[in-house]
Enzyme design. Structure first.
Site, short mmCIF file in Angstrom:
data_model
loop_
_atom_site.label_atom_id
_atom_site.label_comp_id
_atom_site.label_asym_id
_atom_site.label_seq_id
_atom_site.Cartn_x
_atom_site.Cartn_y
_atom_site.Cartn_z
N CYS A 114 35.76 28.52 38.47
CA CYS A 114 37.08 28.56 39.12
C CYS A 114 37.06 27.94 40.51
O CYS A 114 38.13 27.72 41.10
CB CYS A 114 37.59 29.98 39.19
N HIS A 255 43.06 30.30 44.80
CA HIS A 255 42.83 30.39 43.36
C HIS A 255 43.69 31.53 42.80
O HIS A 255 43.77 32.60 43.40
CB HIS A 255 41.35 30.65 43.09
N ASN A 285 45.49 32.69 35.03
CA ASN A 285 44.32 32.11 35.71
C ASN A 285 43.90 30.84 34.96
O ASN A 285 43.35 30.92 33.86
CB ASN A 285 43.19 33.15 35.73
O1 UT7 Z 1 38.76 33.48 38.06
C1 UT7 Z 1 37.66 34.21 37.60
C2 UT7 Z 1 37.50 35.45 38.30
N1 UT7 Z 1 38.01 36.59 37.60
C3 UT7 Z 1 38.77 37.48 38.27
O2 UT7 Z 1 39.19 37.26 39.37
C4 UT7 Z 1 39.05 38.81 37.66
C5 UT7 Z 1 38.80 39.91 38.67
N2 UT7 Z 1 39.09 41.23 38.13
C6 UT7 Z 1 40.38 41.65 37.94
O3 UT7 Z 1 41.33 40.93 38.19
C7 UT7 Z 1 40.59 43.05 37.45
O4 UT7 Z 1 39.37 43.76 37.53
C8 UT7 Z 1 41.16 43.12 36.01
C9 UT7 Z 1 42.60 42.64 35.99
C10 UT7 Z 1 40.32 42.30 35.06
C11 UT7 Z 1 41.15 44.57 35.53
O5 UT7 Z 1 41.94 45.38 36.39
P1 UT7 Z 1 41.40 46.78 36.90
O6 UT7 Z 1 42.47 47.39 37.70
O7 UT7 Z 1 40.07 46.53 37.54
O8 UT7 Z 1 41.25 47.61 35.56
P2 UT7 Z 1 39.93 48.23 34.88
O9 UT7 Z 1 39.06 47.15 34.35
O10 UT7 Z 1 39.32 49.21 35.85
O11 UT7 Z 1 40.53 49.02 33.69
C12 UT7 Z 1 41.42 50.17 33.86
C13 UT7 Z 1 41.83 50.66 32.51
C14 UT7 Z 1 40.68 50.90 31.55
O12 UT7 Z 1 40.99 52.05 30.77
P3 UT7 Z 1 40.32 53.48 31.13
O13 UT7 Z 1 38.83 53.24 31.01
O14 UT7 Z 1 40.76 53.79 32.52
O15 UT7 Z 1 40.90 54.37 30.09
C15 UT7 Z 1 40.71 49.69 30.64
O16 UT7 Z 1 40.20 49.94 29.36
O17 UT7 Z 1 42.68 49.70 31.88
C16 UT7 Z 1 42.20 49.44 30.56
N3 UT7 Z 1 42.51 48.04 30.22
C17 UT7 Z 1 43.70 47.68 29.70
N4 UT7 Z 1 44.78 48.39 29.36
C18 UT7 Z 1 45.83 47.72 28.86
C19 UT7 Z 1 41.75 46.94 30.38
N5 UT7 Z 1 42.43 45.85 29.98
C20 UT7 Z 1 43.63 46.28 29.55
C21 UT7 Z 1 44.76 45.65 29.03
N6 UT7 Z 1 45.84 46.39 28.70
N7 UT7 Z 1 44.83 44.30 28.87
#
Ligand code: UT7
Length: 328
Positions: A114, A255, A285
């Protein structure tokens, strides 16, 4: 008199097909509310079978060349930032060089995920400032939707496809152009975001590749933590090296991975919202393409004007990060 690398033209291309959050919700266990509140994404453009890094790059590059007035035959270099090139080799930049008729240009790809566009601009600038090149085409392109696992809701909701391009030319006696770049990396974070199968460690179809993840793996929380710190650090570093402060920035084109990451950088730099370019809501993204698409859209919308101080910053798999500071 010192030579500057000035951006003379911009262009971009995205695939026609739009995938909304609501449509995604019929494919995996997710919903518009979760995706939008966690990422700021409402929809993304996704490639069809006919779209490749080369096809999207070609349209973006042709637009940028037309916008710049530079002829393809005058290009000295074609640089493509991508991690989803058409083939393992040759490089996508060579396919592009041929299709454009850039007959005297060298061509290479830059693999900085990225941050590919940031790294490519730094390369182009150094080539121009050293006198090795006069006109350089830089493309950032990725089609990550071709290599994600569409059953993995933690990654498949994040990415879209696209290409953005700029043409840089050597100018003397101008204060406009790329002022400074910073490039940074921390390979100890390679484990947090990768696509491990298909290279020489785990070749496709080999016993070593068995049981491995064949698509994009990402530890979202780790990448998020890294990004929030890295993006602000890179911005402050590039500004300090140019002897400038954040209040001198006219337009911030970061980005586009997650609106919360963009917002945290905006707050750290103390920039007002109207100085921040955002399209993650419409495009998701797009990896190496997100910054040049942002520049191209900002120019087309009349937001980006000659003389403006533009700060761009990228981060991604590597881990890598970096920033370019440009007087537009
Ligand atoms: O350009 C490359 C670089 N990549 C990035 O910049 C990505 C950086 N990371 C992020 O943007 C965030 O970490 C994410 C958007 C990927 C995830 O957001 P988050 O607030 O960190 O959520 P999380 O991974 O902590 O997940 C929270 C909950 C989990 O459920 P439990 O364990 O709390 O029950 C996940 O299973 O959300 C759940 N979850 C979803 N729920 C509905 C994960 N993905 C989804 C989804 N829909 N698509």
């Amino acid at each position: 008199m010192s030579i500057r690398a000035r951006i003379e033209g911009v262009g971009h291309a995205v695939p026609a097909r739009i995938l909304t959050n609501d449509e995604l919700s019929t494919m995996v266990d997710t919903n518009d509310e979760w995706i939008f509140s966690r990422t700021g994404i409402r929809q993304r453009h996704i490639a069809g079978p006919e779209d490749t890094a080369f096809t999207l790059s070609l349209v973006a590059a042709q637009n940028a060349l037309a916008n710049s007035g530079v002829a393809a035959a005058d290009l000295d270099l074609v640089i493509v930032g991508t991690v989803t090139g058409d083939m393992q080799f040759p490089s996508t930049s060579c396919l592009l060089q041929d299709a454009l008729g850039a007959t005297k240009a060298g061509a290479f790809d830059v693999g900085a995920a990225c941050a590919g566009f940031i790294y490519s601009i730094a390369n182009a600038t150094a080539m121009i400032e050293s006198g090795m090149a006069k006109h350089v085409l830089v493309v950032g392109v990725d089609l990550l939707t071709k290599i994600i696992d569409w059953t993995d809701r933690s990654t498949c909701v994040l990415f879209g496809d696209g290409a953005g391009a700029v043409v840089l030319s050597a100018v003397e006696g101008s204060d406009r152009g790329v002022l400074k770049s910073v490039l940074l990396s921390d390979g100890s974070g390679a484990k947090h975001i990768h696509n491990e199968v298909g290279g020489s460690r785990y070749p496709h179809g080999s016993p070593q590749a068995e049981g491995r993840c064949h698509s994009v793996y990402m530890n979202g929380n780790e990448v998020y933590r890294f990004a929030v710190q890295a993006i602000g650090d890179a911005c402050l570093k590039v500004l300090a090296e140019a002897g400038m402060t954040p209040d001198q920035v006219d337009l911030f084109v970061p980005h586009q991975a997650n609106i919360r990451i963009i917002e945290s950088a905006r707050e750290r730099l103390n920039l007002p919202k109207e100085k921040v370019f955002v399209n993650v809501d419409r495009l998701g993204n797009t990896s190496a393409a997100s910054i040049p698409i942002g520049l191209s859209e900002a120019a087309a919308q009349g937001v980006l004007k000659p003389g403006m101080i533009v700060l761009t910053v990228g981060f991604g798999a590597g881990l890598v990060w970096g920033a370019n500071l440009i007087r537009w």
